[in-house]
Write an enzyme that holds these catalytic residues in place. Structure first.
Site, short mmCIF file in Angstrom:
data_model
loop_
_atom_site.label_atom_id
_atom_site.label_comp_id
_atom_site.label_asym_id
_atom_site.label_seq_id
_atom_site.Cartn_x
_atom_site.Cartn_y
_atom_site.Cartn_z
N GLU A 277 34.56 32.98 34.31
CA GLU A 277 33.96 31.72 34.74
C GLU A 277 33.35 31.85 36.13
O GLU A 277 32.25 31.37 36.40
CB GLU A 277 35.02 30.60 34.78
CG GLU A 277 35.68 30.31 33.44
CD GLU A 277 36.94 31.13 33.22
OE1 GLU A 277 36.96 32.33 33.57
OE2 GLU A 277 37.90 30.57 32.68
N TYR B 20 44.13 45.69 41.13
CA TYR B 20 44.09 44.53 40.23
C TYR B 20 43.58 43.24 40.89
O TYR B 20 42.87 42.46 40.26
CB TYR B 20 45.49 44.24 39.66
CG TYR B 20 46.09 45.31 38.80
CD1 TYR B 20 45.34 46.40 38.34
CD2 TYR B 20 47.42 45.24 38.42
CE1 TYR B 20 45.90 47.39 37.55
CE2 TYR B 20 47.99 46.22 37.62
CZ TYR B 20 47.24 47.29 37.19
OH TYR B 20 47.81 48.25 36.40
N1 THU Z 1 40.73 35.56 33.17
C1 THU Z 1 39.49 35.00 33.12
O1 THU Z 1 38.48 35.70 33.06
N2 THU Z 1 39.41 33.65 33.17
C2 THU Z 1 40.48 32.81 33.25
O2 THU Z 1 40.30 31.61 33.41
C3 THU Z 1 41.83 33.34 33.10
C4 THU Z 1 41.96 34.81 33.27
C5 THU Z 1 40.84 37.02 33.15
C6 THU Z 1 41.34 37.62 34.43
C7 THU Z 1 41.92 38.93 33.94
O3 THU Z 1 40.85 39.88 33.87
C8 THU Z 1 42.38 38.62 32.54
O4 THU Z 1 41.73 37.43 32.15
C9 THU Z 1 43.88 38.44 32.42
O5 THU Z 1 44.36 37.51 33.32
#
Ligand code: THU
Length: 129
Positions: free
Chosen positions: A55, A48
């Site tokens: 972003e 994980y």
């Molecule tokens: N995630 C993002 O892609 N951007 C963020 O700013 C917050 C979290 C993703 C990471 C993970 O794959 C999923 O969202 C759950 O945390």
């Protein structure tokens, strides 16, 4: 490019999210000062901690194509949640005046600057030379 157009590109990128573990799809679209747009989606991993946010995927794509200056980033999630702290720090590296549109799946959005999202950021000029 309008905020709505950039958000639309982030919505398209969100369709490509690889999120089999969280089931939380995120899309981003980063507008460089060159006029080019770099998309990103979250890419998770069975280990994980190796997962990357949408972003940062967009920023790393853009920088690896030679971009360093950015105008705006759009990020889309189901709920309109805002970028995580790690992504805020990575965005701050390339300018605290970048506009960030934080949108939900219906296209409703809030507008921030990177400075607003990460006040008092640790910046390149804070490193002693
Ligand atoms: N995630 C993002 O892609 N951007 C963020 O700013 C917050 C979290 C993703 C990471 C993970 O794959 C999923 O969202 C759950 O945390």
């Amino acid at each position: 490019m309008t905020p709505e157009e950039l958000i639309g590109l982030a919505q398209e990128a969100r369709q490509r999210a690889y999120a089999p573990y969280s089931h939380f799809a995120v899309g981003a679209a980063l507008l460089a000062r060159s006029g080019k747009v770099y998309s990103g989606c979250n890419v998770e991993n069975v280990s994980y901690g190796l997962s990357i946010c949408a972003e940062r995927a967009a920023v790393f794509k853009a920088v690896s194509e030679g971009e360093r200056e950015f105008e705006a980033l759009a990020v889309v999630t189901s709920c309109g949640g805002s970028p995580c702290g790690a992504c805020r720090q990575v965005l701050a590296e390339f300018g605290s005046d970048v506009t960030v549109y934080v949108a939900d799946a219906e296209g409703r959005y809030r507008t921030f600057t990177v400075e607003e999202l990460l006040p008092e950021a640790f910046m390149p000029e804070d490193l002693p030379r």
